[in-house]
Design a protein around this motif. Structure first.
Motif, short mmCIF file in Angstrom:
data_model
loop_
_atom_site.label_atom_id
_atom_site.label_comp_id
_atom_site.label_asym_id
_atom_site.label_seq_id
_atom_site.Cartn_x
_atom_site.Cartn_y
_atom_site.Cartn_z
N TYR A 62 0.90 -1.17 -0.05
CA TYR A 62 0.04 -0.03 -0.25
C TYR A 62 0.99 1.33 -0.04
O TYR A 62 1.71 1.46 0.82
N CYS A 63 0.69 2.08 -0.95
CA CYS A 63 1.61 3.29 -1.23
C CYS A 63 0.81 4.55 -1.05
O CYS A 63 0.04 4.73 -1.98
N ILE A 64 1.41 5.74 -0.39
CA ILE A 64 0.89 6.89 -0.57
C ILE A 64 1.39 7.65 -1.58
O ILE A 64 0.92 8.71 -1.90
N TYR A 65 2.36 6.98 -2.33
CA TYR A 65 3.19 7.86 -3.31
C TYR A 65 2.61 7.46 -4.47
O TYR A 65 1.96 6.36 -4.90
N ASP A 66 3.08 8.06 -5.80
CA ASP A 66 2.59 7.51 -7.18
C ASP A 66 4.01 7.88 -8.13
O ASP A 66 3.81 8.41 -9.17
N CYS A 67 5.09 7.03 -7.59
CA CYS A 67 6.17 7.23 -8.70
C CYS A 67 5.91 6.63 -10.07
O CYS A 67 5.51 5.48 -9.86
N ALA A 68 6.18 7.20 -11.07
CA ALA A 68 5.83 6.54 -12.38
C ALA A 68 5.98 5.37 -12.80
O ALA A 68 5.39 4.50 -13.24
N TYR A 69 7.43 4.87 -12.28
CA TYR A 69 7.91 3.72 -12.77
C TYR A 69 7.45 2.59 -12.07
O TYR A 69 7.86 1.38 -12.23
N CYS A 70 6.82 2.80 -10.98
CA CYS A 70 6.39 1.67 -9.94
C CYS A 70 5.43 0.90 -10.13
O CYS A 70 4.21 1.52 -10.20
N ALA A 71 5.39 -0.45 -9.63
CA ALA A 71 4.10 -1.08 -10.12
C ALA A 71 3.33 -0.78 -8.75
O ALA A 71 2.19 -1.21 -8.77
N ASN A 72 3.94 -0.57 -7.51
CA ASN A 72 3.00 -0.21 -6.54
C ASN A 72 2.63 0.96 -6.35
O ASN A 72 1.86 1.50 -5.40
N ARG A 73 2.59 2.01 -7.25
CA ARG A 73 2.26 3.28 -7.20
C ARG A 73 0.67 3.42 -6.88
O ARG A 73 0.04 2.64 -7.38
N LYS A 74 0.18 4.61 -6.25
CA LYS A 74 -0.97 4.53 -5.83
C LYS A 74 -2.03 4.62 -6.94
O LYS A 74 -3.04 3.80 -6.63
N GLU A 110 7.03 13.37 -5.97
CA GLU A 110 6.95 13.69 -4.57
C GLU A 110 8.17 13.32 -3.57
O GLU A 110 8.16 13.39 -2.61
N LYS A 111 9.38 12.64 -4.21
CA LYS A 111 10.46 12.23 -3.52
C LYS A 111 11.21 13.56 -3.71
O LYS A 111 11.63 13.90 -4.81
N LYS A 112 12.06 13.75 -2.61
CA LYS A 112 13.11 14.66 -2.68
C LYS A 112 14.25 14.17 -2.95
O LYS A 112 14.70 13.45 -2.14
N SER A 116 9.53 -1.58 2.17
CA SER A 116 8.19 -1.45 2.09
C SER A 116 7.94 -0.54 1.23
O SER A 116 8.77 0.43 0.96
N ALA A 117 6.77 -0.33 0.97
CA ALA A 117 6.02 0.78 0.31
C ALA A 117 5.98 1.85 1.35
O ALA A 117 5.58 1.28 2.57
N VAL A 118 5.58 2.91 0.98
CA VAL A 118 5.16 3.78 2.20
C VAL A 118 3.83 3.92 2.65
O VAL A 118 2.72 4.33 1.66
#
Ligand code: SF4
Lengths: 246, 463
Positions: free
Chosen positions: B73-85, B190-192, B119-121
């Motif tokens: 479960y993730c609160i972020y939405d990184c474009a390349y990631c299968a677990n994105r929100k 969203e990641k810095k 873990s996802a965030v």
């Protein structure tokens, strides 16, 4: 020409070396379990003598080097009927040229020795990973393996250290003996294939086996399939006892 | 020891395991080596400095650790990631006890060297890091577990939590994933950058501090004894090999990272900012691993291997051959006299054969035949050496000629082109060969290419 037959023990081998060393003619040393009839060699049965074995052991270690001694031991575990005769040539070569000959990586005997030692060593290292325990009774773990070489003596300390709080048996089906660890000591014992079968039959299903299978399947990346690479790292002949691919 | 799990629960655990290990599989840092943790009699586990592989997956990678996410479960939405929100994908979350239970029981059966927990965030970075730390604490203090533990530091988590996790872990890592600021902004807005480098710096400072402590007091606690690592995704962004390797070099120099892992981008999503690639660029990944290897064990610098004019490796040659061809004025070198670090720079001579050369030539000068016995790959090495002053190269010391003989028959750029399905028939026509079989639609890179003699040692060969 003589062929010295010894009782398969390491001390037996050292005793055989003691007697065969000064032979002028071509000579062979063979483990009793590999002994085959042949017409050209006169068979001599070696009776293991502790004091002779110790003398050879000490002179390998002190006159040559610890490395030479340990190579002899690894070779002894190597699975090839001709290896004992190779050991004799190796020991003779080392005494002739001193143990610096081990550095001559272009010498044919040294190359073969290095190759065999590396194989035994490599297989022992692999089996640190390829042993699969099954919980056959609460907190009692049993594993079967069929390695090419006689590696149980090389892996015992690793397993004893790692699993010091659980009973375990690692059973070499090919050589029909096993390491048994009883929370205090680890020792070797003859162990037949039949005995092994009985243990497996009387045990219950171990639910973690199917969990591990699920894990194994889930982490595979389909897009990157590379069967050849898998087999080179994990040869097919070992798969029989690896529950995730069985 | 744990009670046998009841049947109803088991289904559940199995499903969770499937989801959460599949979600972790693109993280390549599988290795379990390089740490030391002594085992206590009567407790469970030990750490082997050499690293142990317990199994190999059909893609040929080593299984060493139980690699799972605590949750996807993730609160972020990184474009390349299968677990994105924004993805509609099955989600699951382990409880702390479930992870502990799986780890201990897999370990007792010798399936694994230990745990790799990421873990996802979930909720927020601190909450996630807190959960990860609880698993570690439980394993080390309640279960007395001395096996290997690799844990991800969640970017953005507090300093205290990262300090604490480090006391239980053998290795920690923060994944950089995207090799430049620009790419990060594009694909993971969203990641810095600071959130990634801050924990990395902190871990590295902590390691140094604890090492100094232990010099003074033998009993001082150990902190991440296996060091830290990170991962970069290859091919999701236009970053060049030069910028990637220079980044790695900085990480090795500045934060004393143990390893940087490279992961060919596997297209799991589509999106405006993502490349529409068909095949993961595995050969490029392989060349980067080789380049990285040269940085760590062969004394090369990134700027020797690549430069602004040639910012990417020529995929047809391994990086060392590439370098040697660009520096032909340094060759040929004499096998019987060259110093060790120069032997290492000869294509076809690895660390082991260089050592063997050193050891044997000290007894008697080596001739050309000896070299083969010492494991030198003469196919490449012949062009760059002399042996007792004699040059054996078949085509002379000429760059164009050497390139021609060493170039693979099938141009690897075609095989590794991620943007199109490989049309093998076109190529066959060029090569005037008759295709003997009909290739399936989803043609994969032929295995033979991947296993050229400069095989993928880099992927698994840990030192
Ligand atoms: S934070 Fe991690 S898990 Fe979440 S979307 Fe980004 S990469 Fe994926």
């Amino acid at each position: 020409m003589k062929e010295y037959i010894y009782d398969n023990s390491f001390d037996g081998l050292l005793t055989a070396i003691f007697y065969a060393y000064s032979e002028k003619d071509a000579v062979r040393i063979t483990k009793d379990m590999n002994d085959l009839p042949n017409l050209f060699y006169e068979k001599v049965t070696v009776i293991t003598e502790q004091d002779k074995a110790e003398r050879v052991y000490t002179s390998l270690n002190s006159k040559l080097s610890y490395e030479t001694l340990s190579n002899v031991y690894y070779l002894y575990l190597y699975n090839d009927p001709a290896v004992d005769t190779l050991i004799l040539s190796y020991v003779k070569l080392c005494f002739k040229c001193s143990s610096t000959i081990n550095l001559a990586k272009n010498n044919d005997i040294i190359r073969t020795v290095d190759k065999y030692v590396r194989r035994v060593y490599g297989e022992a290292h692999r089996f640190h990973g390829f042993v699969r325990f099954k919980e056959v009774a609460p907190s009692v773990f049993y594993a079967q393996i069929e390695p090419d070489h006689d590696i149980l003596p090389l892996i015992v300390s690793h397993f004893k250290e790692r699993f010091s709080d659980q009973y375990f048996i690692i059973h070499d089906l090919r050589r029909e003996y096993a390491i048994i660890y009883d929370l205090k000591e680890a020792y070797f014992k003859d162990f037949s294939i039949e005995e092994g079968k009985k243990i497996v039959l009387s045990s219950q299903t171990d639910c973690f086996e199917s969990l591990f299978k699920s894990f194994y399947q889930a982490v595979t990346i389909e897009e990157r399939k590379n069967e050849r690479q898998r087999r080179s790292f994990m040869p097919k002949r070992y798969w029989k006892h690896l529950i995730e691919v069985k | 020891m744990f009670d046998i799990i009841e049947d109803g629960d088991k289904m559940d655990l199995n499903q969770k395991l499937e989801i959460l290990s599949a979600a972790a599989k693109y993280d390549v840092s599988c290795s379990s080596s390089g740490s030391k943790r002594s085992s206590k009699a009567g407790s469970l586990g030990s750490v082997s400095a050499a690293g142990i592989c317990h199994s190999f997956t059909p893609d040929g990678r080593c299984i060493s650790l139980l690699k799972v996410l605590l949750t996807n479960y993730c609160i972020y939405d990184c474009a390349y990631c299968a677990n994105r929100k924004s993805n509609d994908t099955p989600r699951a979350a382990f409880t702390v006890d479930e992870v502990v239970n799986l780890t201990i029981n897999f370990y007792r059966r010798n399936y694994i060297e230990g745990l790799f927990l990421s873990s996802a965030v979930i909720q927020n970075p601190n909450y996630t890091m807190e959960m990860l730390t609880q698993v570690l604490q439980n394993l080390r203090t309640k279960q007395n577990f001395s096996g290997y533990i690799h844990v991800k530091a969640i970017p953005g988590a507090s300093q205290e939590l990262i300090d604490k996790a480090g006391l239980y872990a053998d290795r920690m890592s923060v994944n950089i994933e995207l090799p430049s600021d620009h790419s990060l902004k594009l694909l993971a807005p969203e990641k810095k950058k600071e959130d990634i480098f801050k924990p990395m710096k902190q871990i590295s400072t902590n390691i140094t501090a604890h090492l100094a402590e232990r010099k003074k007091f033998k009993k001082a606690p150990i902190y991440v004894p296996g060091g830290q690592s990170t991962q970069l995704i290859i091919g999701a962004t236009p970053d060049s090999d030069l910028s990637i390797l220079s980044l790695s070099q900085k990480l090795y120099d500045k934060y004393s990272l143990k390893r940087v892992y490279y992961s060919a981008y596997v297209p799991v999503n589509t999106g405006a900012n993502l490349p529409a690639i068909q095949n993961p660029p595995t050969l490029r990944e392989h060349r980067l691993y080789q380049g990285d290897w040269l940085l760590r064990f062969y004394g090369f610098r990134a700027e020797e291997l690549l430069n602004e004019k040639n910012p990417d490796f020529d995929i047809n040659f391994d990086p060392k051959t590439n370098w040697a061809l660009n520096n032909l004025q340094l060759f040929p070198i004499e096998i019987n006299t060259a110093p060790f670090d120069m032997l290492l720079r000869v294509p076809g001579i690895g660390v082991r054969s260089a050592q063997k050369i050193l050891s044997s030539r000290h007894l008697a000068p080596l001739n050309y035949e000896d070299l083969k016995k010492l494991g030198v790959v003469l196919k490449r090495a012949q062009h760059f050496i002399t042996c007792r002053s004699k040059y054996h190269g078949a085509v002379g010391l000429n760059e164009t000629n050497i390139r021609t003989v060493l170039r693979p028959k099938l141009d690897l750029n075609i095989a590794d082109n991620p943007y199109q399905q490989l049309n093998l028939f076109d190529h066959m026509r060029d090569a005037k060969m008759q295709p003997a079989v009909i290739f399936p639609k989803h043609f994969q890179i032929p295995q033979k290419l991947l296993l050229a003699e400069d095989a993928l040692t880099s992927l698994t060969g840990e030192i």
